[in-house]
Design a protein around this motif. Structure first.
Motif, PDB file in Angstrom:
ATOM      1  N   LEU A  58       0.866  -1.183   0.000  1.00  0.00           N
ATOM      2  CA  LEU A  58       0.000   0.000   0.000  1.00  0.00           C
ATOM      3  C   LEU A  58       0.900   1.229   0.000  1.00  0.00           C
ATOM      4  O   LEU A  58       1.804   1.333   0.830  1.00  0.00           O
ATOM      5  CB  LEU A  58      -0.909   0.000   1.230  1.00  0.00           C
ATOM      6  N   GLN A  59       0.665   2.113  -0.959  1.00  0.00           N
ATOM      7  CA  GLN A  59       1.468   3.333  -1.071  1.00  0.00           C
ATOM      8  C   GLN A  59       2.955   2.997  -1.082  1.00  0.00           C
ATOM      9  O   GLN A  59       3.768   3.608  -0.406  1.00  0.00           O
ATOM     10  CB  GLN A  59       1.125   4.308   0.058  1.00  0.00           C
ATOM     11  N   ASN A  60       3.280   1.949  -1.860  1.00  0.00           N
ATOM     12  CA  ASN A  60       4.665   1.531  -2.080  1.00  0.00           C
ATOM     13  C   ASN A  60       5.346   0.988  -0.828  1.00  0.00           C
ATOM     14  O   ASN A  60       6.576   0.958  -0.736  1.00  0.00           O
ATOM     15  CB  ASN A  60       5.503   2.678  -2.651  1.00  0.00           C
ATOM     16  N   LYS A  61       4.537   0.549   0.153  1.00  0.00           N
ATOM     17  CA  LYS A  61       5.094  -0.035   1.370  1.00  0.00           C
ATOM     18  C   LYS A  61       4.501  -1.428   1.575  1.00  0.00           C
ATOM     19  O   LYS A  61       3.309  -1.638   1.357  1.00  0.00           O
ATOM     20  CB  LYS A  61       4.796   0.847   2.582  1.00  0.00           C
ATOM     21  N   VAL A  62       5.324  -2.369   1.988  1.00  0.00           N
ATOM     22  CA  VAL A  62       4.880  -3.742   2.209  1.00  0.00           C
ATOM     23  C   VAL A  62       4.098  -3.833   3.512  1.00  0.00           C
ATOM     24  O   VAL A  62       4.585  -3.406   4.563  1.00  0.00           O
ATOM     25  CB  VAL A  62       6.086  -4.702   2.257  1.00  0.00           C
ATOM     26  N   ILE A  63       2.880  -4.378   3.442  1.00  0.00           N
ATOM     27  CA  ILE A  63       2.106  -4.577   4.666  1.00  0.00           C
ATOM     28  C   ILE A  63       1.957  -6.058   5.013  1.00  0.00           C
ATOM     29  O   ILE A  63       1.632  -6.398   6.148  1.00  0.00           O
ATOM     30  CB  ILE A  63       0.704  -3.937   4.567  1.00  0.00           C
ATOM     31  N   LYS A  64       2.175  -6.942   4.034  1.00  0.00           N
ATOM     32  CA  LYS A  64       2.070  -8.376   4.318  1.00  0.00           C
ATOM     33  C   LYS A  64       2.866  -9.149   3.280  1.00  0.00           C
ATOM     34  O   LYS A  64       2.742  -8.909   2.077  1.00  0.00           O
ATOM     35  CB  LYS A  64       0.609  -8.828   4.301  1.00  0.00           C
ATOM     36  N   GLU A  65       3.704 -10.085   3.735  1.00  0.00           N
ATOM     37  CA  GLU A  65       4.451 -10.972   2.851  1.00  0.00           C
ATOM     38  C   GLU A  65       3.945 -12.398   3.042  1.00  0.00           C
ATOM     39  O   GLU A  65       3.550 -12.782   4.140  1.00  0.00           O
ATOM     40  CB  GLU A  65       5.945 -10.911   3.155  1.00  0.00           C
ATOM     41  N   PHE A  66       3.974 -13.187   1.975  1.00  0.00           N
ATOM     42  CA  PHE A  66       3.547 -14.578   2.077  1.00  0.00           C
ATOM     43  C   PHE A  66       4.199 -15.396   0.971  1.00  0.00           C
ATOM     44  O   PHE A  66       4.767 -14.850   0.024  1.00  0.00           O
ATOM     45  CB  PHE A  66       2.015 -14.694   2.011  1.00  0.00           C
ATOM     46  N   GLU A  67       4.129 -16.716   1.099  1.00  0.00           N
ATOM     47  CA  GLU A  67       4.699 -17.630   0.114  1.00  0.00           C
ATOM     48  C   GLU A  67       3.615 -18.551  -0.419  1.00  0.00           C
ATOM     49  O   GLU A  67       2.623 -18.829   0.265  1.00  0.00           O
ATOM     50  CB  GLU A  67       5.831 -18.451   0.740  1.00  0.00           C
ATOM     51  N   ILE A  68       3.810 -19.031  -1.634  1.00  0.00           N
ATOM     52  CA  ILE A  68       2.855 -19.951  -2.250  1.00  0.00           C
ATOM     53  C   ILE A  68       3.623 -21.029  -2.982  1.00  0.00           C
ATOM     54  O   ILE A  68       4.641 -20.743  -3.629  1.00  0.00           O
ATOM     55  CB  ILE A  68       1.878 -19.199  -3.187  1.00  0.00           C
ATOM     56  N   GLU A  69       3.158 -22.263  -2.880  1.00  0.00           N
ATOM     57  CA  GLU A  69       3.825 -23.398  -3.499  1.00  0.00           C
ATOM     58  C   GLU A  69       3.094 -23.841  -4.758  1.00  0.00           C
ATOM     59  O   GLU A  69       1.929 -23.482  -4.993  1.00  0.00           O
ATOM     60  CB  GLU A  69       3.892 -24.567  -2.510  1.00  0.00           C
ATOM     61  N   GLU A  70       3.778 -24.641  -5.567  1.00  0.00           N
ATOM     62  CA  GLU A  70       3.190 -25.231  -6.768  1.00  0.00           C
ATOM     63  C   GLU A  70       1.927 -25.999  -6.406  1.00  0.00           C
ATOM     64  O   GLU A  70       1.900 -26.782  -5.453  1.00  0.00           O
ATOM     65  CB  GLU A  70       4.202 -26.179  -7.429  1.00  0.00           C
TER      66      GLU A  70
END
Length: 233
Positions: free
Chosen positions: A8-20
């Motif tokens: 949001l507004q060029n700032k990270v608010i949440k990181e996550f990972e996703i698998e195949e």
């Protein structure tokens, strides 16, 4: 496994990972895989999934829509550099957010105000959870020992079929994948989406390689398991 982030507004608010083969639901509902607590985001806003190493984004009939490169989408494959907007938030992949500043918790009340944003030019909003008739379907087990014997699609936007313990329909058997296939709801109906694996998912006897729209009476076959897509009376 690939890394993604909500910004949001060029700032990270949440990181996550996703698998195949994994499918993540992005929304503000408590059952969303990636939760964004803001009224501009629908309870089930969009789904991100990886198929054969390629990311796909599906809008889940959200109130404010999902946009890729300023175009409103229903279901689309994402590519490096695509600009993805979910309400006022952005969905970015991998190194695209490596240099962005992490948003501090003290900034949340100011940046994440509760005002709902409506997409320009969209008809008057419909209440979430409304029944348009497209959810009056269910899946019926015809042969095999898949469980449960019947699964209603009312209120569901996605169904996972496979031998994983958390599958909506569990289909045990040798060489059947943990995530054998998905049934996803799109604006024009339900689609069967096969996943890579040794055993092919068949629709009316034909092995599938690409998503296919389901029609009442269609038979999904996974080895000895046969599942019929039916419309409720």
């Amino acid at each position: 496994m690939s890394k993604w982030a909500i910004t949001l507004q060029n700032k990270v608010i949440k990181e996550f990972e996703i698998e195949e083969g994994e499918r993540l639901i992005i929304g503000r509902g408590d059952d969303a895989t990636v939760k964004i607590d803001n009224t501009a985001i629908s309870r089930h806003h969009a789904a991100l999934e990886i198929q054969n190493g390629k990311p796909f984004l599906q809008d889940l009939c959200s109130l404010n829509g999902s946009f890729v490169n300023n175009n409103k989408i229903d279901f689309i494959q994402l590519h490096q550099g695509d600009e993805v907007k979910l309400g006022k938030f952005s969905l970015v992949c991998g190194t695209d957010f490596a240099g962005k500043k992490q948003l501090s918790s003290s900034a949340l009340p100011m940046d994440l105000e509760d005002a709902t944003i409506f997409a320009p030019g969209k008809p008057s909003p419909k209440k979430e959870g409304g029944n348009s008739g497209r959810n009056s379907f269910h899946l019926q087990i015809l042969t095999g020992n898949a469980q449960p014997n019947t699964l209603t699609l009312a209120g569901r936007t996605s169904v996972k079929i496979g031998k994983a313990a958390n599958s909506d329909i569990r289909t045990p058997g040798f060489f059947i994948a943990a995530n054998q296939c998905f049934i996803n709801m799109r604006p024009d109906g339900y689609y069967l989406i096969p996943q890579g694996g040794f055993i092919k998912t068949r629709l009316n006897g034909i092995p599938l390689q690409t998503p296919r729209k389901l029609h009442p009476g269609d038979i999904i076959t996974i080895r000895s398991h046969q599942i019929r897509f039916e419309k409720l009376p």
